[in-house]
Design a protein around this motif. Structure first.
Motif, PDB file in Angstrom:
ATOM      1  N   ARG A  75      -7.842  10.838  52.797  1.00 39.39           N
ATOM      2  CA  ARG A  75      -7.773   9.421  52.460  1.00 39.39           C
ATOM      3  C   ARG A  75      -6.318   9.007  52.264  1.00 39.39           C
ATOM      4  NH1 ARG A  75      -7.832   6.865  47.564  1.00 39.39           N
ATOM      5  NH2 ARG A  75      -8.197   8.856  46.521  1.00 39.39           N
ATOM      6  N   GLN A  76      -5.959   7.844  52.793  1.00 33.52           N
ATOM      7  CA  GLN A  76      -4.578   7.361  52.695  1.00 33.52           C
ATOM      8  C   GLN A  76      -4.219   7.065  51.246  1.00 33.52           C
ATOM      9  OE1 GLN A  76      -2.660   6.877  55.525  1.00 33.52           O
ATOM     10  NE2 GLN A  76      -0.842   6.092  54.492  1.00 33.52           N
ATOM     11  N   VAL A  77      -3.088   7.597  50.811  1.00 33.48           N
ATOM     12  CA  VAL A  77      -2.555   7.305  49.480  1.00 33.48           C
ATOM     13  C   VAL A  77      -1.138   6.757  49.650  1.00 33.48           C
ATOM     14  CG1 VAL A  77      -3.933   9.078  48.343  1.00 33.48           C
ATOM     15  CG2 VAL A  77      -1.658   9.653  49.194  1.00 33.48           C
ATOM     16  N   ASN A  78      -0.632   6.176  48.596  1.00 34.85           N
ATOM     17  CA  ASN A  78       0.704   5.579  48.640  1.00 34.85           C
ATOM     18  C   ASN A  78       1.769   6.668  48.571  1.00 34.85           C
ATOM     19  OD1 ASN A  78       2.756   3.690  48.652  1.00 34.85           O
ATOM     20  ND2 ASN A  78       2.718   3.414  46.432  1.00 34.85           N
ATOM     21  N   ALA A  79       2.589   6.756  49.605  1.00 34.28           N
ATOM     22  CA  ALA A  79       3.677   7.754  49.644  1.00 34.28           C
ATOM     23  C   ALA A  79       4.862   7.139  50.375  1.00 34.28           C
ATOM     24  CB  ALA A  79       3.222   9.026  50.344  1.00 34.28           C
ATOM     25  N   THR A  80       6.031   7.233  49.771  1.00 37.25           N
ATOM     26  CA  THR A  80       7.243   6.650  50.353  1.00 37.25           C
ATOM     27  C   THR A  80       8.407   7.607  50.182  1.00 37.25           C
ATOM     28  OG1 THR A  80       6.476   4.429  49.803  1.00 37.25           O
ATOM     29  CG2 THR A  80       8.798   4.673  50.367  1.00 37.25           C
ATOM     30  N   LEU A  81       9.170   7.791  51.245  1.00 34.15           N
ATOM     31  CA  LEU A  81      10.361   8.624  51.192  1.00 34.15           C
ATOM     32  C   LEU A  81      11.567   7.803  50.734  1.00 34.15           C
ATOM     33  CD1 LEU A  81      10.028  10.446  54.641  1.00 34.15           C
ATOM     34  CD2 LEU A  81       9.505  11.406  52.403  1.00 34.15           C
ATOM     35  N   GLN A  82      12.514   8.472  50.129  1.00 30.12           N
ATOM     36  CA  GLN A  82      13.773   7.811  49.820  1.00 30.12           C
ATOM     37  C   GLN A  82      14.477   7.457  51.129  1.00 30.12           C
ATOM     38  OE1 GLN A  82      16.507  10.172  47.541  1.00 30.12           O
ATOM     39  NE2 GLN A  82      18.062   8.562  47.432  1.00 30.12           N
ATOM     40  N   SER A  83      15.028   6.254  51.206  1.00 28.66           N
ATOM     41  CA  SER A  83      15.723   5.820  52.415  1.00 28.66           C
ATOM     42  C   SER A  83      17.078   5.238  52.046  1.00 28.66           C
ATOM     43  CB  SER A  83      14.891   4.776  53.170  1.00 28.66           C
ATOM     44  OG  SER A  83      14.699   3.617  52.380  1.00 28.66           O
ATOM     45  N   LEU A  84      17.958   5.144  53.033  1.00 31.14           N
ATOM     46  CA  LEU A  84      19.293   4.582  52.826  1.00 31.14           C
ATOM     47  C   LEU A  84      19.452   3.328  53.678  1.00 31.14           C
ATOM     48  CD1 LEU A  84      21.599   7.764  52.981  1.00 31.14           C
ATOM     49  CD2 LEU A  84      20.767   6.577  50.942  1.00 31.14           C
ATOM     50  N   PRO A  85      20.218   2.330  53.194  1.00 32.08           N
ATOM     51  CA  PRO A  85      20.559   1.193  54.052  1.00 32.08           C
ATOM     52  C   PRO A  85      21.193   1.694  55.343  1.00 32.08           C
ATOM     53  CG  PRO A  85      21.218   0.744  51.793  1.00 32.08           C
ATOM     54  CD  PRO A  85      20.775   2.182  51.830  1.00 32.08           C
ATOM     55  N   CYS A  86      20.745   1.168  56.474  1.00 31.37           N
ATOM     56  CA  CYS A  86      21.139   1.702  57.780  1.00 31.37           C
ATOM     57  C   CYS A  86      21.270   0.552  58.763  1.00 31.37           C
ATOM     58  CB  CYS A  86      20.073   2.696  58.247  1.00 31.37           C
ATOM     59  SG  CYS A  86      20.408   3.486  59.841  1.00 31.37           S
ATOM     60  N   ILE A  87      22.423   0.432  59.432  1.00 30.89           N
ATOM     61  CA  ILE A  87      22.639  -0.602  60.429  1.00 30.89           C
ATOM     62  C   ILE A  87      23.326   0.005  61.650  1.00 30.89           C
ATOM     63  CG2 ILE A  87      22.805  -2.455  58.718  1.00 30.89           C
ATOM     64  CD1 ILE A  87      25.815  -2.420  59.141  1.00 30.89           C
ATOM     65  N   GLU A  88      23.427  -0.802  62.697  1.00 28.92           N
ATOM     66  CA  GLU A  88      24.021  -0.354  63.949  1.00 28.92           C
ATOM     67  C   GLU A  88      25.148  -1.311  64.335  1.00 28.92           C
ATOM     68  OE1 GLU A  88      22.078   1.625  67.986  1.00 28.92           O
ATOM     69  OE2 GLU A  88      20.965   0.146  66.811  1.00 28.92           O
ATOM     70  N   GLN A  89      26.349  -0.766  64.551  1.00 27.29           N
ATOM     71  CA  GLN A  89      27.493  -1.598  64.931  1.00 27.29           C
ATOM     72  C   GLN A  89      28.528  -0.743  65.662  1.00 27.29           C
ATOM     73  OE1 GLN A  89      29.136  -4.655  62.196  1.00 27.29           O
ATOM     74  NE2 GLN A  89      31.102  -3.634  62.409  1.00 27.29           N
ATOM     75  N   ASP A  90      29.204  -1.354  66.628  1.00 23.74           N
ATOM     76  CA  ASP A  90      30.268  -0.692  67.397  1.00 23.74           C
ATOM     77  C   ASP A  90      29.808   0.601  68.046  1.00 23.74           C
ATOM     78  OD1 ASP A  90      31.894  -2.758  66.691  1.00 23.74           O
ATOM     79  OD2 ASP A  90      33.081  -1.653  65.224  1.00 23.74           O
ATOM     80  N   GLY A  91      28.549   0.627  68.489  1.00 21.51           N
ATOM     81  CA  GLY A  91      28.035   1.802  69.173  1.00 21.51           C
ATOM     82  C   GLY A  91      27.748   2.983  68.274  1.00 21.51           C
TER      83      GLY A  91
END
Length: 535
Positions: free
Chosen positions: A303-319
């Motif tokens: 059964r699906q339960v609430n689970a979330t991984l730690q994440s970091l702000p992430c963007i794409e610029q200048d290749g």
């Protein structure tokens, strides 16, 4: 949860939520005279109106550098409102660019313009749209970071309330030891200033010795490039280490990169051992699948339960793909790292190196060693000059080498840009980089992985011979040359690191051509000490 009634007189430090790093928290609002609800719409699309620059909400701290918890919540709310205003501003910029595209493609207008003019205008508009989309993604990263901090604060409040029911037991945190502790400096005029001991020799104004320690938190509050965009497609993931933590980057269903902790929320299995399918990274242990925000979207056989991984702000610029590993709110300004428009990128290489990133940066900022170190690669046949100088503006982290036609610049926190003038392709001559007919542009990104380890991103571009990019297997040649040059440096830097860990000072006796490396070390010392006025 009713924080005001539950927390009572609880005080919490709130840092990292100001958009400018200070104590101001801003309210964003959208105003349009004569419009209802503060928005101007046409055909259901938000159009560019008058977006007011938000005011500044200033809150005073209590004694001990804390805020009342109710005020802390209010400050967080104000900052979220500001980020909402910034996102509206970015969306209005995209809408304005869209309207320009419609105008250009209008048949009545098109008849009056040449194909070349339209092509140039469309190219310019494409650049504007790309920049606007980047700003929207940056705003989204800032909003996500603030919401994450809001959730962490709520957890801290709950933990504090639980602790109040128990006897208070103070816990002392271990003191972090910086690599640069005990640094002493002298000014360009020769006067000596010591941060540790007045008895040090006048020559030993920088003391960088001893084991490599953990990095201070302030050093994480920067945008760091960690991968090239070309290395990440819909099926590819890029695992890496940043400040002693393991992360993995992959593209979500929307095609945008996300950075999540490289450990499954279920049993801590490395996700990088799994695969990417349909914009989700799948754990190889039990098949749990995560989106690029870190939320678990699929749990087979249960059964699906609430689970979330730690994440970091992430963007794409200048290749490149950038992350923000710090706790402060991400800044909106990123350094420009692309070569000039008339250059063609020929090589992009990623290497994991067994040396401390600061020692590698200092090596890259030093050109005086080339005739002695790189005798089998680019400096073969170089004459040893009678005097080497580095011309630089006062207190700047950039300049030019004399007698070499090379311009060099350090971009915080860990990037080195250099432009090498070539009298003929492959031949170094003259002393003025601007007077040379051809040039080689280099970027080195020295990402701190862990104490004693560095993730190096290298990019090389030329303003001549663009056809080389299409020569079959040419990337193997660039890889070979880069490894050979780096190998000549690595044996020296590894030796430095070994001696440093055994107590030797790697900045024992700086001389005039060490100016740029010394300034980098002073800048780093200022960041680690939390100085407001960075050298």
């Amino acid at each position: 949860m009713n924080v005001s009634s539950a927390a009572g007189g609880l005080h919490l430090p709130v840092s990292g939520f100001s958009r400018s790093g200070g104590e101001g928290f801003c309210i964003g609002r959208y105003a349009e005279s004569g419009s209802s609800g503060g928005e101007k719409r046409k055909n259901g699309i938000l159009r560019e109106g008058k977006l007011e620059d938000p005011g500044v909400y200033v809150a005073s701290k209590r004694e001990g550098g804390t805020y009342d918890v109710n005020l802390a919540w209010e400050l967080l709310r104000q900052d979220v409102l500001y980020l909402d205003w910034k996102a509206r501003h970015d969306v209005s910029t995209i809408v304005a660019a869209h309207d320009k595209v419609v105008e250009v493609l209008n048949p009545l207008v098109r008849e009056q313009r040449s194909v070349e003019t339209m092509r140039a205008e469309l190219n310019n508009l494409q650049v504007e749209l790309s920049k606007a989309h980047s700003q929207v993604h940056l705003s989204e990263a800032r909003v996500a970071h603030t919401l994450q901090k809001l959730a962490e604060m709520e957890m801290a409040v709950n933990d504090k309330l639980l602790e109040q029911k128990k006897p208070h037991r103070p816990i002392s945190a271990p003191k972090a030891v910086s690599l640069d502790e005990g640094v002493s400096r002298r000014t360009d005029e020769g006067s000596h200033v010591s941060d540790s001991s007045a008895g040090l020799s006048r020559q030993k104004f920088l003391d960088v010795s001893g084991p490599v320690g953990s990095y201070p938190a302030k050093f994480k509050d920067f945008w760091y490039p960690v991968a090239f965009s070309d290395d990440i497609d819909s099926k590819t993931m890029v695992p890496f280490e940043s400040f002693e933590e393991s992360w993995v980057i992959f593209r979500g269903k929307d095609g945008r990169p996300g950075c999540v902790h490289d450990a499954c929320a279920h049993r801590a299995c490395p996700l990088s051992l799994g695969k990417v399918e349909d914009g989700r990274i799948q754990c190889p242990y039990h098949g749990w699948e995560y989106g690029n925000t870190g939320r678990c979207e699929k749990m087979p056989s249960t059964r699906q339960v609430n689970a979330t991984l730690q994440s970091l702000p992430c963007i794409e610029q200048d290749g490149m793909v950038w992350i923000w590993p710090g706790s402060a709110t991400p800044t909106t300004a990123l350094p420009a790292l692309l070569p000039p428009a008339n250059y063609t990128i020929h090589a992009q290489i990623v290497l994991e190196l067994p040396v401390e990133h600061g020692l590698l940066v200092e090596n890259l900022l030093d050109l005086a060693h080339a005739p002695f170190t790189h005798t089998t690669t680019f400096a073969r046949g170089w004459k040893v000059p009678s005097f080497v100088k580095f011309r630089t503006p006062m207190a700047k982290l950039q300049g030019t080498w004399d007698p070499y036609p090379i311009a060099m610049e350090f971009q915080p926190p860990c990037m080195v840009l250099s432009t090498i003038g070539l009298e003929k392709p492959g031949k170094l001559d003259g002393s003025d980089v601007d007077l040379c007919p051809t040039h080689l542009h280099q970027l080195h990104v020295c990402m701190p992985s862990s104490p004693g380890k560095t993730r190096l991103l290298y990019r090389m571009a030329l303003d001549f011979a663009p056809f080389l990019k299409h020569v079959p297997f040419i990337h193997f040649l660039w890889q070979h040359l880069a490894n050979k040059v780096l190998g000549e440096d690595l044996r020296l830097v590894e030796g430095q690191q070994n001696r440093m860990q055994r107590g030797a000072n790697v900045w024992n006796l700086p001389v005039s051509y060490d100016k740029l490396g010394v300034r980098y070390r002073q800048w780093r010392k200022g960041i680690e000490a939390g100085e407001e006025q960075i050298p």
